[in-house]
Design a protein around this motif. Structure first.
Motif, PDB file in Angstrom:
ATOM      1  N   VAL A   9      31.847 -20.203  69.683  1.00 37.34           N
ATOM      2  CA  VAL A   9      32.989 -18.916  69.443  1.00 37.34           C
ATOM      3  C   VAL A   9      34.614 -20.872  67.963  1.00 37.34           C
ATOM      4  CG1 VAL A   9      35.161 -18.146  69.970  1.00 37.34           C
ATOM      5  CG2 VAL A   9      32.292 -17.152  70.780  1.00 37.34           C
ATOM      6  N   ALA A  10      34.312 -21.885  69.639  1.00 35.97           N
ATOM      7  CA  ALA A  10      35.802 -22.835  69.010  1.00 35.97           C
ATOM      8  C   ALA A  10      35.134 -23.326  68.083  1.00 35.97           C
ATOM      9  CB  ALA A  10      36.259 -23.747  70.494  1.00 35.97           C
ATOM     10  N   ILE A  11      33.951 -23.494  68.167  1.00 35.60           N
ATOM     11  CA  ILE A  11      33.446 -24.292  66.793  1.00 35.60           C
ATOM     12  C   ILE A  11      32.775 -23.527  65.697  1.00 35.60           C
ATOM     13  CG2 ILE A  11      31.541 -24.669  65.878  1.00 35.60           C
ATOM     14  CD1 ILE A  11      30.107 -26.122  68.776  1.00 35.60           C
ATOM     15  N   TRP A  12      33.228 -22.711  66.007  1.00 33.79           N
ATOM     16  CA  TRP A  12      33.291 -21.107  64.849  1.00 33.79           C
ATOM     17  C   TRP A  12      34.739 -20.828  63.978  1.00 33.79           C
ATOM     18  CZ3 TRP A  12      30.363 -19.675  60.797  1.00 33.79           C
ATOM     19  CH2 TRP A  12      30.800 -18.956  59.585  1.00 33.79           C
ATOM     20  N   ASP A  13      35.485 -21.452  64.574  1.00 29.64           N
ATOM     21  CA  ASP A  13      36.967 -20.631  64.577  1.00 29.64           C
ATOM     22  C   ASP A  13      37.621 -21.916  64.023  1.00 29.64           C
ATOM     23  OD1 ASP A  13      36.723 -18.305  65.764  1.00 29.64           O
ATOM     24  OD2 ASP A  13      37.772 -19.468  67.864  1.00 29.64           O
ATOM     25  N   TRP A  14      36.910 -23.290  64.481  1.00 31.19           N
ATOM     26  CA  TRP A  14      37.220 -24.368  63.835  1.00 31.19           C
ATOM     27  C   TRP A  14      36.441 -24.829  62.558  1.00 31.19           C
ATOM     28  CZ3 TRP A  14      33.666 -28.465  62.476  1.00 31.19           C
ATOM     29  CH2 TRP A  14      34.300 -29.516  61.729  1.00 31.19           C
ATOM     30  N   PHE A  15      35.356 -24.600  62.131  1.00 28.66           N
ATOM     31  CA  PHE A  15      34.410 -24.022  61.138  1.00 28.66           C
ATOM     32  C   PHE A  15      35.911 -23.151  59.939  1.00 28.66           C
ATOM     33  CE2 PHE A  15      31.383 -23.088  57.764  1.00 28.66           C
ATOM     34  CZ  PHE A  15      31.393 -24.539  57.712  1.00 28.66           C
ATOM     35  N   ARG A  16      36.118 -22.321  59.947  1.00 25.57           N
ATOM     36  CA  ARG A  16      36.634 -21.130  59.393  1.00 25.57           C
ATOM     37  C   ARG A  16      38.265 -21.967  59.345  1.00 25.57           C
ATOM     38  NH1 ARG A  16      36.595 -15.173  61.779  1.00 25.57           N
ATOM     39  NH2 ARG A  16      38.017 -16.528  63.110  1.00 25.57           N
ATOM     40  N   LEU A  17      38.534 -22.653  60.328  1.00 24.66           N
ATOM     41  CA  LEU A  17      40.361 -23.033  59.701  1.00 24.66           C
ATOM     42  C   LEU A  17      39.501 -24.042  58.648  1.00 24.66           C
ATOM     43  CD1 LEU A  17      43.337 -22.690  60.547  1.00 24.66           C
ATOM     44  CD2 LEU A  17      42.348 -24.153  61.818  1.00 24.66           C
ATOM     45  N   LEU A  18      38.514 -24.880  58.577  1.00 25.16           N
ATOM     46  CA  LEU A  18      38.590 -26.270  57.848  1.00 25.16           C
ATOM     47  C   LEU A  18      38.187 -25.653  56.836  1.00 25.16           C
ATOM     48  CD1 LEU A  18      38.253 -28.963  57.356  1.00 25.16           C
ATOM     49  CD2 LEU A  18      35.980 -28.750  58.418  1.00 25.16           C
TER      50      LEU A  18
END
Length: 55
Positions: free
Chosen positions: A44-53
């Motif tokens: 979930v944290a990786i997916w949030d970081w990816f979307r934010l990037l």
């Protein structure tokens, strides 16, 4: 007493490289499994970081 060579434990370069290759593959497999588990736990944290990037 029988003759005993001092090089009784001699391993050729090919044998040493084969042993090192097996150890490297084993470490690589376990590192891959550990990385997979870490990614799975933090997905979930990786997916949030990816979307934010990229958004």
């Amino acid at each position: 007493m029988g003759y005993q060579s001092r090089k009784r434990n001699y391993k050729s370069r090919r044998e040493r490289n084969a042993i090192a290759g097996k150890r490297f593959r084993t470490v690589l497999i376990f590192a891959g499994i550990a990385l997979f588990i870490i990614i799975l736990k933090n997905r979930v944290a990786i997916w949030d970081w990816f979307r934010l990037l990229f958004y």
